[in-house]
Design an enzyme around this catalytic site. Structure first.
Site, mmCIF file in Angstrom:
data_model
loop_
_atom_site.group_PDB
_atom_site.id
_atom_site.type_symbol
_atom_site.label_atom_id
_atom_site.label_comp_id
_atom_site.label_asym_id
_atom_site.label_seq_id
_atom_site.Cartn_x
_atom_site.Cartn_y
_atom_site.Cartn_z
ATOM 1 N N ASN A 9 67.125 -15.265 -31.820
ATOM 2 C CA ASN A 9 65.978 -14.472 -32.255
ATOM 3 C C ASN A 9 65.667 -13.494 -31.124
ATOM 4 O OD1 ASN A 9 63.521 -13.431 -32.993
ATOM 5 N ND2 ASN A 9 62.406 -15.379 -32.885
ATOM 6 N N TRP A 10 66.002 -12.236 -31.354
ATOM 7 C CA TRP A 10 65.817 -11.234 -30.285
ATOM 8 C C TRP A 10 64.355 -10.824 -30.111
ATOM 9 C CZ3 TRP A 10 70.216 -7.027 -29.719
ATOM 10 C CH2 TRP A 10 71.379 -7.662 -29.276
ATOM 11 N N LYS A 11 63.506 -11.218 -31.062
ATOM 12 C CA LYS A 11 62.084 -10.823 -30.989
ATOM 13 C C LYS A 11 61.998 -9.313 -30.794
ATOM 14 C CE LYS A 11 61.117 -15.470 -29.438
ATOM 15 N NZ LYS A 11 60.311 -16.386 -28.648
ATOM 16 N N GLU A 94 54.895 -17.058 -33.196
ATOM 17 C CA GLU A 94 54.345 -15.819 -32.621
ATOM 18 C C GLU A 94 53.673 -14.991 -33.704
ATOM 19 O OE1 GLU A 94 57.901 -14.615 -30.576
ATOM 20 O OE2 GLU A 94 57.540 -16.164 -29.075
ATOM 21 N N GLU A 162 59.710 -25.590 -33.596
ATOM 22 C CA GLU A 162 59.519 -24.866 -32.342
ATOM 23 C C GLU A 162 58.114 -25.142 -31.789
ATOM 24 O OE1 GLU A 162 62.307 -21.226 -31.994
ATOM 25 O OE2 GLU A 162 60.512 -20.597 -33.047
ATOM 26 N N GLY A 168 59.523 -19.855 -24.485
ATOM 27 C CA GLY A 168 59.486 -18.907 -23.376
ATOM 28 C C GLY A 168 58.880 -19.462 -22.100
ATOM 29 N N GLY A 228 65.514 -17.911 -28.280
ATOM 30 C CA GLY A 228 64.902 -16.616 -27.990
ATOM 31 C C GLY A 228 65.569 -15.956 -26.795
ATOM 32 N N GLY A 229 64.950 -16.122 -25.630
ATOM 33 C CA GLY A 229 65.389 -15.423 -24.417
ATOM 34 C C GLY A 229 66.882 -15.533 -24.143
HETATM 35 P P1 13P Z 1 62.737 -19.076 -26.232
HETATM 36 O O1 13P Z 1 64.148 -19.563 -26.458
HETATM 37 O O2 13P Z 1 62.675 -17.778 -25.486
HETATM 38 O O3 13P Z 1 61.849 -20.138 -25.688
HETATM 39 O O4 13P Z 1 62.171 -18.724 -27.705
HETATM 40 C C1 13P Z 1 62.295 -19.641 -28.722
HETATM 41 C C2 13P Z 1 61.906 -18.982 -29.976
HETATM 42 O O5 13P Z 1 60.753 -18.678 -30.214
HETATM 43 C C3 13P Z 1 62.980 -18.671 -30.956
HETATM 44 O O6 13P Z 1 62.456 -18.293 -32.184
#
Ligand code: 13P
Length: 252
Positions: A9-11, A94, A162, A168, A228-229
């Site tokens: 998930n690149w957000k 989020e 999650e 994060g 995510g990251g």
């Molecule tokens: P991180 O891997 O950056 O903690 O994010 C997880 C996330 O929200 C994936 O949707």
């Protein structure tokens, strides 16, 4: 047996200059056909990412619940499908926090995505305050109760746990905590959809890295990771795909 899925998930990250990462991830995914891999990129990158992704599925991170209409700034499931997306994340914490989205919104969005032929990753997870108050189990059960779309089946639906406090932050629940919540989610799915629950994948998300992925992916009822990251570069993401391949082989 449920195949592992590693979804990135690149957000709100990613410009065209980062599309070489999509190519590199696609290559790694092709080298590990025993694992499913996908990348959910910003709307603006979907079509360009699809062009570079080969067989790697490209997804979006949100969708509007209506098919069309006066909804400035929103994107419909049909639009995502036309752009080449094959999946979409709904109910991410989020969006719950920043856009006040509810489980009912996630339910409606999942249904809209399904109507357009998209796969859905439906997220749930407790906040830190809820976690500290010992309410995680109740919270995720209630979120799934309210957001699980009608006709949920493994062909198009994946659930992701999650915990918001793990996203994060570099913090993760203990493996026992992950196992316990995933077991509760599996039981909840069984109650709601019967036998189909056995095939529905439940991903863990929140600070997954190449270092912790193998242990997390070996936990019972952890059928993959939502990342995510560590999904933003192939250098960090590919080790998670490799860990999933090892975890699949170990269960194999
Ligand atoms: P991180 O891997 O950056 O903690 O994010 C997880 C996330 O929200 C994936 O949707």
């Amino acid at each position: 047996m449920r195949r592992k899925l590693v979804a990135g998930n690149w957000k709100m990250h990613g410009l065209r200059s980062q599309l070489s990462e999509v190519e590199a991830v696609a290559q790694a995914a092709a080298a590990h056909p025993e694992v499913d891999v996908a990348l959910c990129v910003p709307f603006t990158l979907i079509a360009a990412a699809v062009d570079r992704a080969g067989a790697l599925p490209i997804g979006a991170q949100d969708v509007h619940e209506n098919e069309r209409g006066a909804h400035t700034g929103c994107v419909s499931a049909e639009m995502l499908h036309e752009a080449g997306a094959t999946l979409v994340i709904v109910g991410h914490s989020e969006r719950r926090a920043d856009q006040n989205e509810t489980s009912h919104d996630a339910w409606a969005k999942a249904a809209a995505a399904r109507r357009a032929g998209l796969q859905v990753i439906l997220c749930c997870g407790e906040t830190e305050a809820e976690h500290n108050a010992g309410r995680a189990e109740r919270i995720v059960q209630s979120q799934i109760e309210k957001s699980l779309p009608d006709g949920a089946s493994p062909e198009w639906l994946t659930v992701a746990y999650e915990p918001r406090w793990a996203i994060g932050t570099g913090r993760t629940p203990s493996l026992d905590q992950i196992e316990s919540i995933h077991a509760i989610l599996r039981a909840k799915l069984r109650m709601m959809v019967g036998d189909a629950a056995e095939g529905i994948r439940i991903l863990y998300g929140g600070s997954v890295t190449g270092d912790n992925a193998e242990a997390i992916l070996a936990v019972d009822n952890v059928d993959g990771a939502l990342v995510g990251g560590a999904s933003l570069t192939a250098q960090k993401f590919v080790p998670i795909i490799e860990a999933a391949a090892r975890a699949s082989a170990a269960k194999g």
